[in-house]
Scaffold this active site. Structure first.
Site, PDB file in Angstrom:
ATOM      1  N   LYS A 144      27.799 -70.795 -19.283  1.00  0.00           N
ATOM      2  CA  LYS A 144      28.200 -72.189 -19.099  1.00  0.00           C
ATOM      3  C   LYS A 144      29.232 -72.242 -17.970  1.00  0.00           C
ATOM      4  CE  LYS A 144      27.155 -73.037 -23.925  1.00  0.00           C
ATOM      5  NZ  LYS A 144      26.349 -71.782 -24.004  1.00  0.00           N
ATOM      6  N   HIS A 161      33.244 -74.577 -31.185  1.00  0.00           N
ATOM      7  CA  HIS A 161      32.133 -74.028 -30.421  1.00  0.00           C
ATOM      8  C   HIS A 161      32.690 -73.142 -29.306  1.00  0.00           C
ATOM      9  CE1 HIS A 161      28.606 -74.011 -27.640  1.00  0.00           C
ATOM     10  NE2 HIS A 161      27.943 -73.994 -28.774  1.00  0.00           N
ATOM     11  N   HIS A 170      22.631 -68.194 -21.452  1.00  0.00           N
ATOM     12  CA  HIS A 170      23.644 -68.832 -22.294  1.00  0.00           C
ATOM     13  C   HIS A 170      24.922 -69.161 -21.531  1.00  0.00           C
ATOM     14  CE1 HIS A 170      26.196 -68.967 -26.115  1.00  0.00           C
ATOM     15  NE2 HIS A 170      25.185 -69.768 -26.376  1.00  0.00           N
ATOM     16  N   LYS A 173      34.538 -69.987 -27.620  1.00  0.00           N
ATOM     17  CA  LYS A 173      34.503 -68.551 -27.912  1.00  0.00           C
ATOM     18  C   LYS A 173      35.665 -67.884 -27.196  1.00  0.00           C
ATOM     19  CE  LYS A 173      29.920 -69.714 -28.268  1.00  0.00           C
ATOM     20  NZ  LYS A 173      29.483 -71.108 -28.104  1.00  0.00           N
TER      21      LYS A 173
END
Length: 669
Positions: A302, A529, A300, A531
């Site tokens: 990025k 989106h 996950h 976090k």
């Protein structure tokens, strides 16, 4: 002048006939009441045969569309088995299921009126399937990813409408219209009193950026970034890490990537999505999916590592490599450039370097060899990234790696890594027992025991008098159903906030819910989106974490075996902003030659940094030894608790009140 209401009546979708005539390289195009323009900007790859204003389409009262050919080249209309040519300045009409050939024999588009839109929201005529595991329930994951890919298509529909107007007022029920207008008004009012996202007197490498959202007022995007802003210059080697990767979009959005001689893509794709990735990738690209030793885990993280002749650019961000993530969502990105190490300093290591190399080593990509102009023939493995001088790094990396971590490794990853870093830090007394913010886009299946464990980690650290900061009260910033319904994507935004009702509506969570309010950065209606996790007091920030990690045990890890073992399922990566003591501000860049505009410190003078929000109103001149760092925290602090009628968004509930595009949720079934 834009009309006060934009009502969509149908859609033009890319069409492939039995002979396979269309090249399929036309974006889905929304058709609204009034005048619509179709042209070259709707093509995935520009074609000069298509004019910038190729066609104008005007809706008629009988439901048909009147077309005027504005460009010099003719089009073809297929209707009821007949094929007719329409030349420049001629008019014709189309109705549901008619097909346009924007150039005779090429660029085929079928018109679908709104009532039948679901059936044609993808070129195949189905509603899109993307089988991939993301949550702890495989069946829910398949449904979620099917929804995301479908929303990729629908997002392009709404994107065109948003881009046409700086502010869009939608045709919704009158009771909601006034509240939307009030929200828009508050955004405009805030424009006059807020700092821009990146004030020029910030410490450059400590200030992360919000990503550009198409359709916002210009001030809201004044310091935001796009993928082209990040991937630029003479890149010799690129390592791109993400969960979802759409190569078609990526190469269109950032064509300079085609010129990069070596590209490694570390991804989380599988099934049909992975097969498409393999098929579409350029020949010189290497794909790698890291090992997932524990079920229900994902890759996950990025991030990007871009190697230049001058050094390396390290990027940590929150967006999947897909259209909607880089255009429609509230997202964040941090990057800093570092030079190659001097030949005499190869043994010099700093915590940032060790954390980076340890994390890269866990990915276990197949080592490959390249010839770089600067250093010659080298192996590209984790150790290669020790060749850069990270001594000016001004953040700490907080990574997660799947596995059962014991011994010293318990504090190496996940929330225990964050705990161990914070335990080493000293903060101002004002942050003693100050609140915590958890802001994310997917909520795992949690219990009160784990929430206490997680909160204990995020409450670590000492105040400047040596006493522990103490446990902070957590608050969750999370969009309500109304936030999603009235967002710039409508309910479609909800597929990227993929938390099921059974996770969201647990009784013990009710006390944590607070509103997503982002007037000061113009992003109230751009669903998050991004976090982020932080500890704050007023507009003062103790520390701030930008990360790929959602609030879940899979991402952050859960202690087991009497706290001697940390179990993590997924790969994640974040950057932690902390107050610093500096002797100089790093000014190195891999792409800019003249950095004289950046602020600098007198050599030998010690400066402390102070983290604040954009809304901070203190006096910067009072303390000459303090450098104010304004972070674009994208939500209001302190956050506003949910009202009596606010309902937290969960993506598997049914919502019958129509969104700003006249849709209900779910759209089908």
């Amino acid at each position: 002048m834009a009309s006060a209401s934009r009502v969509r009546v149908g859609t033009l979708v890319s069409f492939k006939d039995s002979a396979g005539s269309s090249n399929g390289s036309v974006s889905t195009i929304p058709i609204f009441e009034g005048i619509n323009v179709v042209g070259r900007n709707h093509l995935v790859v520009p074609d000069k045969r298509i004019s910038r204003k190729h066609l104008s389409l005007k809706t008629s009262a009988d439901g048909s569309i009147e077309i005027t050919v504005e460009g010099p080249n003719p089009i073809v209309v297929r209707s009821e088995g007949q094929r007719r040519k329409v030349c420049a300045q001629e008019k014709t009409k189309i109705t549901h299921d008619d097909v346009l050939e924007l150039i005779p024999g090429d660029y085929l588009m079928k018109y679908i009126d709104k009532t039948d839109e679901c059936k044609s929201s993808t070129p195949s005529g189905s509603c899109g399937v993307k089988g991939k595991r993301h949550s702890e329930e495989d069946s829910a994951a398949v449904k979620r990813n099917r929804q995301i890919m479908e929303d990729e298509t629908l997002a392009r529909i709404l994107q065109e409408s948003i881009a046409e107007e700086s502010t869009v007022v939608f045709d919704i029920a009158s009771s909601q219209t006034s509240s939307l207008l009030d929200s828009a008004g508050s955004s405009k009012r805030s424009n006059g009193r807020m700092h821009s996202v990146g004030p020029s007197n910030d410490v450059p490498s400590l200030t992360f950026r919000l990503m550009r959202v198409q359709g916002l007022q210009p001030w809201a995007n004044s310091s935001s970034v796009t993928v082209q802003d990040v991937i630029q210059g003479d890149v010799l080697l690129a390592v791109l890490s993400d969960y979802m990767v759409d190569i078609d979009w990526l190469l269109t959005a950032c064509p300079s990537l085609r010129k990069v001689p070596h590209v490694l893509v570390i991804h989380g794709e599988d099934g049909a999505s992975l097969e498409r990735l393999k098929k579409m990738k350029p020949a010189n690209w290497i794909l790698h999916k890291p090992p997932l030793p524990i079920s229900f885990g994902t890759h996950h993280s990025k991030a990007m590592l871009l190697v230049y002749p001058q050094g390396i650019r390290v990027v940590v961000h929150t967006a999947n490599m897909i259209h909607v993530d880089w255009n429609n969502k509230s997202q964040g990105l941090w990057m800093q450039d570092f030079p190659w190490k001097d030949a005499n300093d190869t043994s010099k290591k700093v915590p940032f370097e060790n954390d980076l190399v340890d994390y890269l080593g866990a990915l276990k990509w197949p080592e490959f060899r390249v010839n770089l102009p600067v250093v010659g023939d080298v192996n590209i493995n984790a150790a290669f990234f020790r060749r850069f001088d990270y001594s000016t790094s001004m953040v700490r990396l907080i990574g997660s790696v799947p596995g059962y971590h014991v011994g010293p490794n318990v504090k190496k990853w996940g929330h225990m890594k964050l705990r161990s870093v914070l335990e080493e830090c000293m903060f101002e007394k004002q942050f003693s027992q100050s609140p915590l913010i958890y802001q994310f886009s997917s909520l795992g299946s949690l219990d009160e025991k784990w929430m206490s464990e997680f909160t204990h980690s995020l409450s670590a650290g000492k105040s400047d008098d040596g006493s522990p900061l103490g446990i902070g009260k957590p608050l969750i910033v999370w969009p309500t159903v109304e936030d999603v319904r009235c967002s710039i994507e409508g309910y479609a935004a909800g597929s990227c906030i993929p938390s099921p009702q059974k996770n969201v509506e647990k009784d013990f969570l009710r006390k944590y819910w607070t509103r997503w309010k982002a007037d000061h950065v113009g992003r109230c209606r751009a669903m998050p989106h991004i976090k982020t996790f932080t500890r704050y007091n007023g507009q003062n920030i103790a520390w701030f974490l930008l990360t790929s990690s959602n609030l879940s045990k899979a991402a952050w890890g859960a202690l087991q075996k009497n706290n001697t073992q940390l179990m993590i399922r997924s790969y994640e990566l974040g950057v932690l902003f902390l107050p610093q003591t500096l002797k100089s501000i790093p000014q190195f860049s891999c792409t800019e030659k003249n950095l004289s505009s950046l602020d600098s410190l007198t050599l030998g003078k010690t400066i402390k940094t102070k983290l604040v929000t954009l809304c901070w109103k203190g006096d910067e001149e009072k303390e000459s030894s303090t450098k104010i760092v304004r972070l674009p925290v994208p939500y209001q602090l302190p956050p506003q608790h949910y009202g009596a009628h606010d309902v937290p968004w969960s993506w598997d509930r049914r919502y019958t009140e129509k969104d700003v595009y006249g849709s209900v949720w779910p759209r089908h079934g």
